[in-house]
Design a protein around this motif. Structure first.
Motif, PDB file in Angstrom:
ATOM      1  N   LEU A  90      25.968  14.344  26.046  1.00  0.00           N
ATOM      2  CA  LEU A  90      26.451  13.042  25.583  1.00  0.00           C
ATOM      3  C   LEU A  90      25.642  11.900  26.147  1.00  0.00           C
ATOM      4  CD1 LEU A  90      29.582  11.516  27.270  1.00  0.00           C
ATOM      5  CD2 LEU A  90      28.322  13.346  28.390  1.00  0.00           C
ATOM      6  N   ASN A  91      25.829  10.749  25.471  1.00  0.00           N
ATOM      7  CA  ASN A  91      25.451   9.467  26.039  1.00  0.00           C
ATOM      8  C   ASN A  91      23.982   9.097  25.973  1.00  0.00           C
ATOM      9  OD1 ASN A  91      27.363   7.739  26.749  1.00  0.00           O
ATOM     10  ND2 ASN A  91      27.530   8.356  28.846  1.00  0.00           N
ATOM     11  N   ASP A 128      29.323   7.273  22.093  1.00  0.00           N
ATOM     12  CA  ASP A 128      30.361   6.254  21.907  1.00  0.00           C
ATOM     13  C   ASP A 128      29.876   5.214  20.907  1.00  0.00           C
ATOM     14  OD1 ASP A 128      32.450   6.808  24.116  1.00  0.00           O
ATOM     15  OD2 ASP A 128      30.545   6.928  25.171  1.00  0.00           O
ATOM     16  N   ARG A 191      40.486  -2.569  28.470  1.00  0.00           N
ATOM     17  CA  ARG A 191      40.027  -1.983  27.199  1.00  0.00           C
ATOM     18  C   ARG A 191      40.868  -2.457  26.019  1.00  0.00           C
ATOM     19  NH1 ARG A 191      37.922   4.061  28.329  1.00  0.00           N
ATOM     20  NH2 ARG A 191      36.735   3.529  26.467  1.00  0.00           N
ATOM     21  N   LYS A 230      41.413   8.924  20.787  1.00  0.00           N
ATOM     22  CA  LYS A 230      41.481   8.861  22.253  1.00  0.00           C
ATOM     23  C   LYS A 230      42.340   7.686  22.676  1.00  0.00           C
ATOM     24  CE  LYS A 230      37.145   6.364  23.178  1.00  0.00           C
ATOM     25  NZ  LYS A 230      35.744   6.465  23.507  1.00  0.00           N
ATOM     26  N   HIS A 231      42.824   7.676  23.870  1.00  0.00           N
ATOM     27  CA  HIS A 231      42.729   8.723  24.887  1.00  0.00           C
ATOM     28  C   HIS A 231      44.146   9.251  25.006  1.00  0.00           C
ATOM     29  CE1 HIS A 231      39.605   5.697  25.707  1.00  0.00           C
ATOM     30  NE2 HIS A 231      38.866   6.651  26.199  1.00  0.00           N
ATOM     31  N   ARG A 244      42.659   2.945  34.366  1.00  0.00           N
ATOM     32  CA  ARG A 244      42.759   4.290  34.951  1.00  0.00           C
ATOM     33  C   ARG A 244      43.694   4.362  36.155  1.00  0.00           C
ATOM     34  NH1 ARG A 244      37.645   4.586  32.548  1.00  0.00           N
ATOM     35  NH2 ARG A 244      37.316   6.630  31.644  1.00  0.00           N
ATOM     36  N   MET A 274      40.112  13.070  22.905  1.00  0.00           N
ATOM     37  CA  MET A 274      39.692  12.883  24.304  1.00  0.00           C
ATOM     38  C   MET A 274      40.940  12.552  25.119  1.00  0.00           C
ATOM     39  SD  MET A 274      36.866  10.294  25.948  1.00  0.00           S
ATOM     40  CE  MET A 274      35.537  10.858  24.915  1.00  0.00           C
ATOM     41  N   ASP A 309      37.784  13.319  29.562  1.00  0.00           N
ATOM     42  CA  ASP A 309      37.009  12.096  29.714  1.00  0.00           C
ATOM     43  C   ASP A 309      36.084  12.297  30.920  1.00  0.00           C
ATOM     44  OD1 ASP A 309      35.962   9.580  29.416  1.00  0.00           O
ATOM     45  OD2 ASP A 309      37.888   8.550  29.296  1.00  0.00           O
ATOM     46  N   GLU A 521      35.652  -1.095  30.435  1.00  0.00           N
ATOM     47  CA  GLU A 521      36.389  -0.237  31.353  1.00  0.00           C
ATOM     48  C   GLU A 521      36.657  -0.909  32.708  1.00  0.00           C
ATOM     49  OE1 GLU A 521      35.222   3.905  31.291  1.00  0.00           O
ATOM     50  OE2 GLU A 521      34.109   3.587  29.460  1.00  0.00           O
TER      51      GLU A 521
HETATM   52  C1  BGC Z   1      35.337   6.451  28.616  1.00  0.00           C
HETATM   53  C2  BGC Z   1      35.397   7.132  27.275  1.00  0.00           C
HETATM   54  C3  BGC Z   1      34.013   7.424  26.781  1.00  0.00           C
HETATM   55  C4  BGC Z   1      33.293   8.263  27.829  1.00  0.00           C
HETATM   56  C5  BGC Z   1      31.891   8.672  27.414  1.00  0.00           C
HETATM   57  C6  BGC Z   1      34.445   7.178  29.600  1.00  0.00           C
HETATM   58  O1  BGC Z   1      34.244   6.440  30.739  1.00  0.00           O
HETATM   59  O2  BGC Z   1      36.638   6.351  29.136  1.00  0.00           O
HETATM   60  O3  BGC Z   1      36.118   6.335  26.366  1.00  0.00           O
HETATM   61  O4  BGC Z   1      34.055   8.085  25.550  1.00  0.00           O
HETATM   62  O5  BGC Z   1      33.203   7.519  29.021  1.00  0.00           O
HETATM   63  O6  BGC Z   1      31.000   7.634  27.489  1.00  0.00           O
END
Ligand code: BGC
Length: 762
Positions: A90-91, A128, A191, A230-231, A244, A274, A309, A521
């Protein structure tokens, strides 16, 4: 409490339907049957190592060379895919990549996976793409969900999600970690902008629209991706308002408010979920068998992939302290029902889960369930057929019409909160002083998930993205705009009251652009909803000049501004309008666009008075002496559903086709909307219901339907809404969804009609 005959009947119908559905033999679903066999055959060939690898998701950091380059490190890649057998990545590292870079990365990952792993299983890449595919350079970004909810326009939600899916698939990625289905009922939550606001029905409708648009109708399309609701569940309502942190939410409240959007998403076949990083009622959701299996799978019938997550399995040990070792954390999460761990910064999950399976603590049967779901998802997004970036998909990147969609969405989200004496729209010939930190800044217009995670680095934004200053100058010419605001939000010059006073001398109007810079976040955590003192001082200095002041609020959550609102002549709430936001704001201020956005949340007047529109009657404070109501209960600055227009509307002739109805009948409500002003405009029609008496204290009112109607001056349109008894249901004290007989009121605008739902047999 009333005898609940109708409720019992409804439950019986639901149970009967469930039996009917589950009794469909597999032969009646030949396609899914064939897929099951294919997946089973593949599973039979896989080693335990491969299976555990499929359940492991790591971040791209683990396969790239270093923090400065976007190049794959071959050794690291081979380690991840061949040694640790990871099934998902991911990412981005730091910021958005070019399309070309994405293609190189995805191609190389897939080449290795399909050529050198024993069973040639492609990698599922996830991203994302929260309000547009923000992690690819030059993509189009749309208003965040909070603004999309203000549009009350399902077709716009669909259109923006479709473009997002197309631009994501064009990069070679087929899994989007969106949409957020948590309710925005806690405005401190950082968020909030990712939510569709405070209402259950609105969130459910818009969430489903986004999911359907993301997923399309079949894997062979080139503009669809798997969605991720999500979430799950309770993330958006932390008791402290901080990201969180623990939530304490009784089960019946979860079922009444938080569950329905997820329930609807499951019914719409959402592919993945998620999990909430936080804890609910003392149990971290990642360790909760009740939430992940009993509720999500057994009760809602979710069949897709449940991904954790970020680092949340590890955090069961390191943060939540419910597991006394990292290995126990893995065991807890897997036994609770998790399919894939977003580990994501190391391979510990792979190592520990492998140990657990090999020593027999976790059965291979248990992991087979998860791996089967993951493999099915890979088939569903056509990865086995073609895992590489597809030519047909690439053609759908950056199409010129995407900008139009972004402009349409941003305009439709504009919410006019105040317009004293018709000050707005501004005359095009007026000389305007633009001031405030958001006047010449693009990051505040976009918010989180904008080319970087935090969205705060404007060097990654497309050069064509306009600030409000630039959009204003384009429209009325530089000579008519005075603006000394600078791009960096926090720069002291943006808060210079002396400069504002001297600039104001040459202006007819002051347009003050205040609010919040981008954040995402936990870095967006605040202790106070009140707008910060420097911005308030700027507002007071603007008012003191005697010039008419228009406040434009650019913010992801409602910052309390009541200290300065009385003196403002106009207030426009723009939320996070994104790439075409500046144009939309200017078009609205100048009257080229007639605003029609309405609030998707209750805008608080004071930080200590946060209540949703669907509150309960006893929220009114009752004094013992002299035994009267001391306070109206719900008293926000602007209520849910509020938003002005440059024209005026009237709702009339609200009627219902029956005055009594029974549980197996539907009722149809009709009404007329008229444009009583002199400008064409869109109006949002909202139908609310009120259950007068119920066994659980009823809500003051609940949104049941909404519709956006376009009307020319003087024009009237009729509309009709059909409802059934199920639309009037609620969760009773023993956590069943029921509709109790009795009197109901329905409201559109100021109009009200009453209907009685009869007990069975009446
Ligand atoms: C977030 C998610 C996000 C994930 C991947 C987390 O910190 O809460 O919403 O999809 O990171 O980037």
């Amino acid at each position: 409490m009333k005898r609940n005959v109708v409720g019992t009947l409804i439950i019986i119908v639901f149970v009967a339907l469930g039996i009917l559905i589950s009794s469909l033999s597999p032969e009646q679903n030949p396609e899914s049957d064939a897929l099951d066999i294919q997946v089973q055959q593949l599973l039979n060939k896989m080693t335990v190592e491969e299976k555990v690898g499929q359940m492991t998701q790591v971040t791209i950091d683990l396969i790239l060379k270093d923090y400065k380059t976007n190049e794959i490190d071959e050794q690291k890649l081979r380690h991840a895919i061949l040694d640790k057998k990871v099934g998902s990545i991911l990412n981005v590292k730091e910021h958005a990549y070019t399309l070309d870079t994405w293609h190189k990365i995805i191609r190389r990952i897939q080449e290795l996976a399909v050529s050198q792993t024993p069973n040639k299983i492609p990698i599922l890449y996830g991203i994302d793409a929260i309000h547009g595919n923000n992690y690819v350079k030059g993509s189009t970004l749309f208003p965040h969900n909070i603004g999309m909810a203000a549009t009350r326009d399902l077709s716009l939600v669909e259109k923006t999600a479709k473009v997002t899916a197309a631009e994501t698939r064009a990069t070679g990625i087929r899994w989007n970690f969106d949409p957020v289905l948590g309710l925005g009922r806690q405005p401190l939550w950082s968020r909030f902008e990712e939510t569709f606001g405070e209402d259950v029905y609105l969130t459910s409708e818009l969430g489903v629209a986004a999911i359907k648009a993301y997923q399309g109708t079949g894997p062979d399309q080139y503009d669809n991706v798997a969605a991720c609701m999500k979430h799950f569940i309770g993330y958006s309502l932390p008791l402290s308002g901080k990201d969180r942190t623990p939530a304490h939410i009784p089960d019946n409240v979860i079922r009444e408010y938080l569950l329905p959007p997820f329930e609807r998403a499951v019914a719409a076949d959402v592919a993945t979920v998620m999990i909430n990083s936080g804890e609910v009622n003392g149990v971290p959701v990642h360790a909760s068998k009740y939430f992940l299996t009993t509720l999500l799978r057994d009760e809602l019938g979710f069949k897709g992939v449940a991904v954790s997550d970020w680092e949340d399995v590890i955090r069961l040990h390191s943060r939540h302290h419910v597991a006394d070792s990292p290995k126990e954390a893995v065991r807890l999460a897997i036994e609770a029902g998790l399919d894939m761990s977003m580990v994501p910064l190391d391979f510990s999950f792979y190592d520990l889960l492998l140990e657990l399976v090999k020593e027999g603590t976790i059965s291979e049967k248990r992991i087979d369930e998860s791996v089967a779901r993951i493999l099915k998802l890979k088939y569903a997004v056509n990865l086995f057929e073609d895992p590489f970036p597809e030519e047909e998909a690439i053609k759908k990147f950056q199409l010129p019409e995407y900008k139009e969609v972004a402009l349409e969405a941003a305009k439709a989200s504009m919410t006019l909160l105040k317009n004293e004496g018709g000050t707005l729209p501004l005359p095009a010939s007026a000389k305007v002083l633009l001031a405030g930190p958001a006047a010449n800044n693009v990051t505040s217009l976009h918010g989180s998930w904008s080319y970087t995670w935090q969205g705060r680095d404007d060097t990654h934004y497309p050069g064509s993205t306009l600030t409000i200053k630039e959009a204003f100058e384009n429209k009325v010419g530089k000579a008519n705009v005075i603006c000394h605001s600078v791009r960096s939000y926090e720069d002291e010059r943006n808060f210079d009251t002396a400069l504002l006073r001297s600039d104001a001398k040459n202006a007819d109007y002051i347009v003050l652009c205040l609010g919040e810079d981008a954040y995402a976040e936990s870095p967006g955590v605040i202790d106070d909803l009140t707008l910060d003192p420097r911005q308030q001082a700027l507002a007071q200095a603007a008012v003191a000049t005697g010039k008419p002041v228009i406040l434009v609020l650019i913010e992801g959550r409602p910052r309390v501004v009541s200290a300065v609102t009385d003196e403002m002549k106009g207030i426009l709430l723009a939320y996070r309008p994104a790439s075409q936001g500046a144009n939309a704001i200017v078009a609205t201020l100048l009257g080229e666009h007639n605003p029609s956005g309405v609030l998707p949340f209750s805008y608080p007047k004071s930080t200590g008075d946060v209540l949703a529109y669907d509150h309960k009657h006893p929220e009114r404070i009752r004094e013992d002496i002299p035994n009267t109501y001391g306070d109206g209960g719900y008293k926000p600055h602007w209520p849910f559903g509020y938003g002005l227009s440059y024209t005026s509307f009237k709702f009339s002739k609200l009627k219902v086709d029956k005055t009594t109805f029974s549980v197996d009948e539907s009722i149809t409500l009709t009404a007329t909307a008229t444009n009583t002003g002199s400008k064409e405009g869109n109006v949002v029609v909202e139908l609310y219901a009120r259950d007068l008496y119920a066994s659980v204290t009823p809500n003051f009112k609940r949104l049941k339907r909404f519709k956006k109607v376009n009307l020319q001056p003087g024009e009237s349109k009729n509309m009709a809404f059909t409802l059934t008894a199920a639309d009037l249901s609620f969760i009773n004290a023993v956590k069943e969804r029921v509709t109790e007989p009795g009197q109901f009121e329905f409201m559109i605008g100021e109009e009200t009609v009453s209907v009685e739902l009869l007990a069975t047999g009446s």
